[in-house]
Structure formats: structure tokens, C-alpha cells
Design an enzyme around this catalytic site. Structure first.
Site, PDB file in Angstrom:
ATOM      1  N   ASN A  60      48.607   0.524 -10.673  1.00 42.27           N
ATOM      2  CA  ASN A  60      49.741   0.122 -11.487  1.00 42.27           C
ATOM      3  C   ASN A  60      49.582   0.682 -12.897  1.00 42.27           C
ATOM      4  O   ASN A  60      48.478   0.786 -13.422  1.00 42.27           O
ATOM      5  CB  ASN A  60      49.939  -1.394 -11.487  1.00 42.27           C
ATOM      6  CG  ASN A  60      48.722  -2.199 -11.870  1.00 42.27           C
ATOM      7  OD1 ASN A  60      47.596  -1.787 -11.594  1.00 42.27           O
ATOM      8  ND2 ASN A  60      48.929  -3.349 -12.484  1.00 42.27           N
ATOM      9  N   GLU A  62      51.317   0.001 -16.451  1.00 41.89           N
ATOM     10  CA  GLU A  62      52.242  -0.834 -17.208  1.00 41.89           C
ATOM     11  C   GLU A  62      52.704  -0.135 -18.478  1.00 41.89           C
ATOM     12  O   GLU A  62      52.165   0.911 -18.875  1.00 41.89           O
ATOM     13  CB  GLU A  62      51.565  -2.172 -17.559  1.00 41.89           C
ATOM     14  CG  GLU A  62      51.292  -3.022 -16.333  1.00 41.89           C
ATOM     15  CD  GLU A  62      50.669  -4.373 -16.662  1.00 41.89           C
ATOM     16  OE1 GLU A  62      50.584  -5.205 -15.755  1.00 41.89           O
ATOM     17  OE2 GLU A  62      50.250  -4.587 -17.831  1.00 41.89           O
ATOM     18  N   ASN A  63      53.694  -0.755 -19.090  1.00 45.52           N
ATOM     19  CA  ASN A  63      54.237  -0.237 -20.335  1.00 45.52           C
ATOM     20  C   ASN A  63      54.595  -1.425 -21.220  1.00 45.52           C
ATOM     21  O   ASN A  63      55.014  -2.467 -20.700  1.00 45.52           O
ATOM     22  CB  ASN A  63      55.485   0.608 -20.029  1.00 45.52           C
ATOM     23  CG  ASN A  63      56.005   1.318 -21.248  1.00 45.52           C
ATOM     24  OD1 ASN A  63      56.686   0.720 -22.091  1.00 45.52           O
ATOM     25  ND2 ASN A  63      55.693   2.583 -21.356  1.00 45.52           N
ATOM     26  N   CYS A  71      54.387   0.171 -10.067  1.00 44.86           N
ATOM     27  CA  CYS A  71      53.367  -0.438  -9.212  1.00 44.86           C
ATOM     28  C   CYS A  71      52.441   0.629  -8.620  1.00 44.86           C
ATOM     29  O   CYS A  71      52.792   1.810  -8.536  1.00 44.86           O
ATOM     30  CB  CYS A  71      54.024  -1.190  -8.072  1.00 44.86           C
ATOM     31  SG  CYS A  71      55.120  -2.522  -8.561  1.00 44.86           S
ATOM     32  N   GLU A  73      51.649   1.071  -5.507  1.00 41.03           N
ATOM     33  CA  GLU A  73      52.180   1.668  -4.280  1.00 41.03           C
ATOM     34  C   GLU A  73      53.128   2.818  -4.595  1.00 41.03           C
ATOM     35  O   GLU A  73      53.064   3.890  -3.992  1.00 41.03           O
ATOM     36  CB  GLU A  73      52.921   0.610  -3.451  1.00 41.03           C
ATOM     37  CG  GLU A  73      52.061  -0.565  -3.038  1.00 41.03           C
ATOM     38  CD  GLU A  73      52.145  -1.729  -4.013  1.00 41.03           C
ATOM     39  OE1 GLU A  73      52.064  -1.493  -5.246  1.00 41.03           O
ATOM     40  OE2 GLU A  73      52.281  -2.871  -3.559  1.00 41.03           O
ATOM     41  N   CYS A 105      55.498  -5.625  -3.676  1.00 42.43           N
ATOM     42  CA  CYS A 105      56.729  -6.239  -4.178  1.00 42.43           C
ATOM     43  C   CYS A 105      57.932  -5.679  -3.413  1.00 42.43           C
ATOM     44  O   CYS A 105      57.824  -4.708  -2.659  1.00 42.43           O
ATOM     45  CB  CYS A 105      56.874  -5.998  -5.679  1.00 42.43           C
ATOM     46  SG  CYS A 105      57.427  -4.337  -6.111  1.00 42.43           S
ATOM     47  N   CYS A 108      58.665  -1.908  -3.925  1.00 46.67           N
ATOM     48  CA  CYS A 108      57.729  -1.030  -3.211  1.00 46.67           C
ATOM     49  C   CYS A 108      57.970  -1.062  -1.704  1.00 46.67           C
ATOM     50  O   CYS A 108      57.817  -0.057  -1.019  1.00 46.67           O
ATOM     51  CB  CYS A 108      56.286  -1.405  -3.531  1.00 46.67           C
ATOM     52  SG  CYS A 108      55.810  -0.932  -5.209  1.00 46.67           S
TER      53      CYS A 108
END
Ligand SMILES: [Zn+2]
Length: 154
Positions: A60, A62-63, A71, A73, A105, A108
Site C-alpha cells: 500500500n 498512502e498519501n 492498496c 493489491e 477491499c 481491489c
């Protein structure tokens, strides 16, 4: 082998899986080390195997603005597709939840269904992979919107 009675997903010991599937899970464990997750501190790793045996890993990313985050995946899916691989036969997802498995999720699941047959093997494990949840896109997203539905419409 024990079977979760509510949804037919299987939880197995990693040693009961094929060597190749065990390796896929180990690669997802390694990929998790590269997770960029300063906001959630929730690291996820994935490893995606093509139908010709190549493995693409992801974590993953993030930002600070959250929405641009991606993610593990989908990181692996984008890496594979961007290098010309669009058929997958298995994916491993690794994260740590104390009392549960961290399944992909919804986004994904839909992303996987674009490139994988409904029965693609989806392995979900913890960083110290002992027990593995074995499932599939079909089980995770039974009413998915699939490319063949769109083609039937056109
Ligand atoms: Zn996701």
C-alpha cells in the site's frame, strides 16, 4: 483443514499449500516491508502471480490527501498490467489484524475481477503466515460487474 461454516472459505495451515503458493505468500510478506503507510500505520503486502508464472509484488502507498493512496493489491495489478501481463491465477495478501484476516477491499476485488477468472486463488495471511484464508474473487465479489457483462450489452 478446517472450513469456515459461514461462507465456505477455507482456512488452512500454510504447510498444506503447494510450494508455489507458499512462496507467493512469502513474497507478499516481504513486499509488506515496503508499505508506505505513515498515516494509518497499517502495512499491507501483496504478491500477484500471472498465468505464466511471473510474480509481481505490491504494497500500500498512502498519501497525505488519502484519495491518491493505493492498496497493495492494485499496486501489484498495475505493475503487472503495465508490463504486459493481464492474466492472473493467484494473489496473496498479507496484513496484520489480531483477530481476523485482512481481505481485499471492494475496489481491489473489482480490480482483480477485470483480469482474473472468478475462481482465481486469493490467499490471505498474516505477516507470520501460519494459517491462510483461501478464497476467490467469486466468493469475495459474487455480483461483480465483469467485462463480459459489458460486452453482452454492446
Ligand atoms: Zn484495496
Amino acid at each position: 483443514m478446517e472450513v469456515n461454516g459461514t461462507n465456505h472459505q477455507k482456512i488452512v495451515n500454510i504447510d498444506d499449500l503447494d510450494v508455489g503458493d507458499q512462496d507467493l505468500i512469502r513474497k507478499a510478506v516481504e513486499a509488506r516491508n515496503f508499505a508506505y503507510c505513515p498515516y494509518s500505520n497499517f502495512a499491507v503486502g501483496s504478491a500477484l502471480r500471472t498465468n505464466t508464472g511471473e510474480i509481481f509484488t505490491g504494497c500500500n502507498v498512502e498519501n497525505v490527501a488519502h484519495s491518491p493512496g493505493v492498496c497493495a493489491e492494485r499496486t501489484a495489478i498495475v505493475k503487472a498490467v503495465s508490463e504486459g501481463f493481464t492474466k492472473f491465477d493467484a494473489i496473496a495478501v498479507v496484513a496484520y489484524l489480531e483477530n481476523d484476516f485482512c481481505t481485499p477491499c471492494g475496489v481491489c476485488r473489482q480490480a482483480l475481477s477485470e483480469f482474473a477468472s472468478p475462481d482465481i486463488k486469493v490467499f490471505v495471511a498474516k505477516p507470520v503466515a501460519i494459517r491462510v484464508l483461501c478464497t476467490s474473487v467469486q466468493e469475495l465479489l459474487p455480483y461483480r460487474f465483469s467485462p463480459d457483462k459489458l460486452q453482452k450489452q454492446l
